[in-house]
Design an enzyme around this catalytic site. Structure first.
Site, PDB file in Angstrom:
ATOM      1  N   GLY A 221     -53.896  20.710  71.508  1.00 40.40           N
ATOM      2  CA  GLY A 221     -53.763  19.345  71.673  1.00 40.40           C
ATOM      3  C   GLY A 221     -53.483  18.964  72.928  1.00 40.40           C
ATOM      4  O   GLY A 221     -53.597  17.774  73.535  1.00 40.40           O
ATOM      5  N   ARG A 222     -52.842  19.992  73.663  1.00 39.20           N
ATOM      6  CA  ARG A 222     -52.665  19.772  75.155  1.00 39.20           C
ATOM      7  C   ARG A 222     -53.064  20.878  76.075  1.00 39.20           C
ATOM      8  O   ARG A 222     -52.732  21.093  77.392  1.00 39.20           O
ATOM      9  CB  ARG A 222     -51.150  19.519  75.516  1.00 39.20           C
TER      10      ARG A 222
ATOM     11  N   ASP B 140     -49.706  13.055  73.635  1.00 41.55           N
ATOM     12  CA  ASP B 140     -50.316  12.536  75.067  1.00 41.55           C
ATOM     13  C   ASP B 140     -50.985  13.867  75.687  1.00 41.55           C
ATOM     14  O   ASP B 140     -51.363  13.487  76.744  1.00 41.55           O
ATOM     15  CB  ASP B 140     -49.331  11.868  75.935  1.00 41.55           C
TER      16      ASP B 140
ATOM     17  N   ARG C 154     -50.959  30.113  81.247  1.00 41.97           N
ATOM     18  CA  ARG C 154     -50.621  31.201  80.255  1.00 41.97           C
ATOM     19  C   ARG C 154     -51.712  32.049  80.092  1.00 41.97           C
ATOM     20  O   ARG C 154     -52.828  31.855  79.959  1.00 41.97           O
ATOM     21  CB  ARG C 154     -50.283  30.788  78.872  1.00 41.97           C
TER      22      ARG C 154
ATOM     23  N   ASP D  23     -50.048  28.692  62.431  1.00 37.94           N
ATOM     24  CA  ASP D  23     -50.892  28.412  63.859  1.00 37.94           C
ATOM     25  C   ASP D  23     -50.260  29.086  65.192  1.00 37.94           C
ATOM     26  O   ASP D  23     -50.820  29.022  66.210  1.00 37.94           O
ATOM     27  CB  ASP D  23     -51.328  26.948  64.155  1.00 37.94           C
ATOM     28  N   ASN D  24     -49.070  29.457  64.912  1.00 37.68           N
ATOM     29  CA  ASN D  24     -48.590  30.286  66.259  1.00 37.68           C
ATOM     30  C   ASN D  24     -48.434  31.708  65.777  1.00 37.68           C
ATOM     31  O   ASN D  24     -47.357  32.488  66.408  1.00 37.68           O
ATOM     32  CB  ASN D  24     -46.943  29.466  66.147  1.00 37.68           C
TER      33      ASN D  24
ATOM     34  N   ASP E  17     -46.602  30.852  72.033  1.00 34.96           N
ATOM     35  CA  ASP E  17     -45.989  29.345  71.548  1.00 34.96           C
ATOM     36  C   ASP E  17     -44.419  29.451  71.637  1.00 34.96           C
ATOM     37  O   ASP E  17     -43.852  29.404  70.636  1.00 34.96           O
ATOM     38  CB  ASP E  17     -46.684  28.818  70.594  1.00 34.96           C
TER      39      ASP E  17
END
Length: 480
Positions: free
Chosen positions: A88-89, A121, A172, A248-249, A258
């Protein structure tokens, strides 16, 4: 030396991403970079020249060969199916080609809106990027499998969280960002052929020795399970609480990934909850081994179209074996035992019970224990306990156990001090660096990174001390 990038993910898994470019931040500036890692990867120093702007570190430019994509995946969050998630970002800029054909993902976190941003965002804030950089590097130097942090870019872009903060980006690095959630995404979309394509990709690039073996899928999942077991064992022995172990992590390669509401234990509290949003305590410290198994079971479900149930169950058993074996080995090392004896678990559990009753500091207790002399009943650790009689009784049994092995104090102490850190990333240390950075002072951020590179070196300053009153039980959320 010229950096070379490939786009294996983009070329081989077209259904798993959307191609797009990063969205730069306002007045972006490089505030930290990992000089040692940059040297190891032969990254030209000129790329970190501040006079060139934020460059690739702020998503303003791309290096030759980069092909940016945002990945799609799904997952279970807090035990509930959450449906489609995705980057998402974050944007996978490219995969750096290393020696012998291996690669390293360059993933830019906070890179702007993607099709998977949902209500977000697309941004990360300075606070969270600093925490992740510190945590991932701390874990690396503790010897625990993890993603790495290469750089942090700060900016003047306002970002609204609980309060208004400023946007930042983190570069990362990881051998792969493949998650359990990638497999779940296509399984629940009823596209098993794409689940198998993901498995083929993983085997082809990370376990090529099994490519032509008939039982390759079963062997691969067994290894995923075993790596996960060893990872969780490492977390438990060092007192690390991840805080948000959603599927998802979870990394296919058994990496810690994460970093959000994580925390290292201060007082020994097996029920420690690092994430103040975890109202039910699902991800509390002592529940991490069970959660990891539950997550592996969710991954196993996605593999049922091409791996037999018996093979999947054997792999899940392998997780338990790897977890218990590695945990036992590591805890014996922490106690200074060179052999395994039948009463070792009882002795360890007695120590844990005593520590829990007293609120003993997890890291400092084991570090101080590593200075024990077999023939001496005195120990600086004794002064940290209120119930001296209970400690003395345990300590007598502990020294008697040490004397059953023909190992001198110097050798044993050396081994113990290699596995019992003097320094871990306590939340208050991270917060102190964040507070200074938010005021424009990056000195503590750089200083703390240097300290975390030598976790097994004794110190007499506050980096190795218990937290001050204001630093106890700091609340950390998923907000980043």
């Amino acid at each position: 030396m010229t950096l070379s990038f490939t786009a294996r993910w983009r070329d081989e898994l077209p259904a798993t991403y959307t191609a797009l470019l990063p969205t730069p931040l306002k007045n972006a500036r490089l505030i930290w970079y990992n000089d040692k890692l940059a040297q190891q990867l032969a990254i030209p120093a000129s790329l970190f020249d501040a006079t060139n702007g934020a460059g690739v570190w702020g998503g303003e430019t791309l290096l030759p060969g980069m092909s940016p994509v945002a990945q799609v995946y799904s997952g279970h969050q807090f035990g509930v199916w959450a449906g489609q998630l995705g980057d998402g970002r974050g944007i996978l800029l490219g995969e750096q080609l290393l020696a012998y054909g291996s690669t390293l993902d360059w993933h830019l976190k906070g890179a702007g809106l993607t099709p998977y941003s949902r209500m977000g965002d697309g941004r990360a804030v300075l606070r969270s990027t600093i925490r992740e950089s510190l945590a991932s590097e701390a874990m690396h130097y503790l010897g625990i499998p993890t993603t790495r942090a290469l750089s942090i870019v700060a900016s003047d872009t306002p970002v609204q969280r609980e309060t208004q903060e400023t946007g930042a980006m983190l570069m990362r690095l990881a051998q792969s960002h493949m998650r359990f959630g990638h497999f779940e995404h296509f399984y629940y979309r009823r596209e098993p052929e794409k689940v198998q394509q993901l498995a083929d990709f993983a085997i082809r690039h990370y376990w090529p020795q099994w490519q032509d073996v008939p039982e390759k899928y079963a062997l691969w999942f067994e290894e995923v399970a075993a790596r996960t077991g060893r990872l969780i064992a490492e977390w438990q022995t060092v007192g690390f609480s991840h805080g948000v172990m959603n599927t998802d992590n979870m990394s296919i390669l058994g990496l810690t990934i994460d970093y959000g509401p994580f925390g290292f234990l201060d007082d020994y509290d097996p029920g420690f909850i690092g994430n103040h949003s975890d109202h039910q305590g699902r991800y509390r410290f002592d529940n991490q081994p069970l959660v990891a198994l539950w997550n592996l079971q969710r991954l196993a479900q996605t593999l049922t179209p091409f791996i037999e149930i018996d093979a999947l169950n054997r792999a899940l058993d392998r997780y338990q074996d790897a977890l218990l074996t590695h945990y036992g080995q590591r805890m014996r090392q922490k106690l200074g035992f060179f052999t395994e004896q039948k009463d070792d678990n009882a002795l360890l559990n007695e120590l844990f019970s005593l520590m829990a009753r007293e609120g003993s500091d997890y890291t400092r207790t084991f570090r101080m224990l590593s200075h024990t002399e077999q023939q001496s009943a005195s120990s600086p650790l004794r002064d940290t306990f209120i119930d001296r009689a209970a400690f003395d009784a345990w300590f007598d049994r502990y020294r008697a156990r040490l004397r059953t092995e023909a190992v001198d104090d110097a050798l044993r102490q050396q081994q113990m001090q290699r596995v019992n850190p003097a320094v871990v990333l306590r939340n208050w240390l991270a917060q102190r660096a964040i507070d200074a950075a938010e005021q424009g002072d990056m000195a503590e951020l750089h200083r703390l990174h240097e300290v975390l590179r030598q976790p097994f070196t004794d110190r007499d300053d506050d980096y190795a001390s218990r937290p001050p009153e204001w630093g106890k039980r700091l609340e950390v959320s998923c907000s980043s």
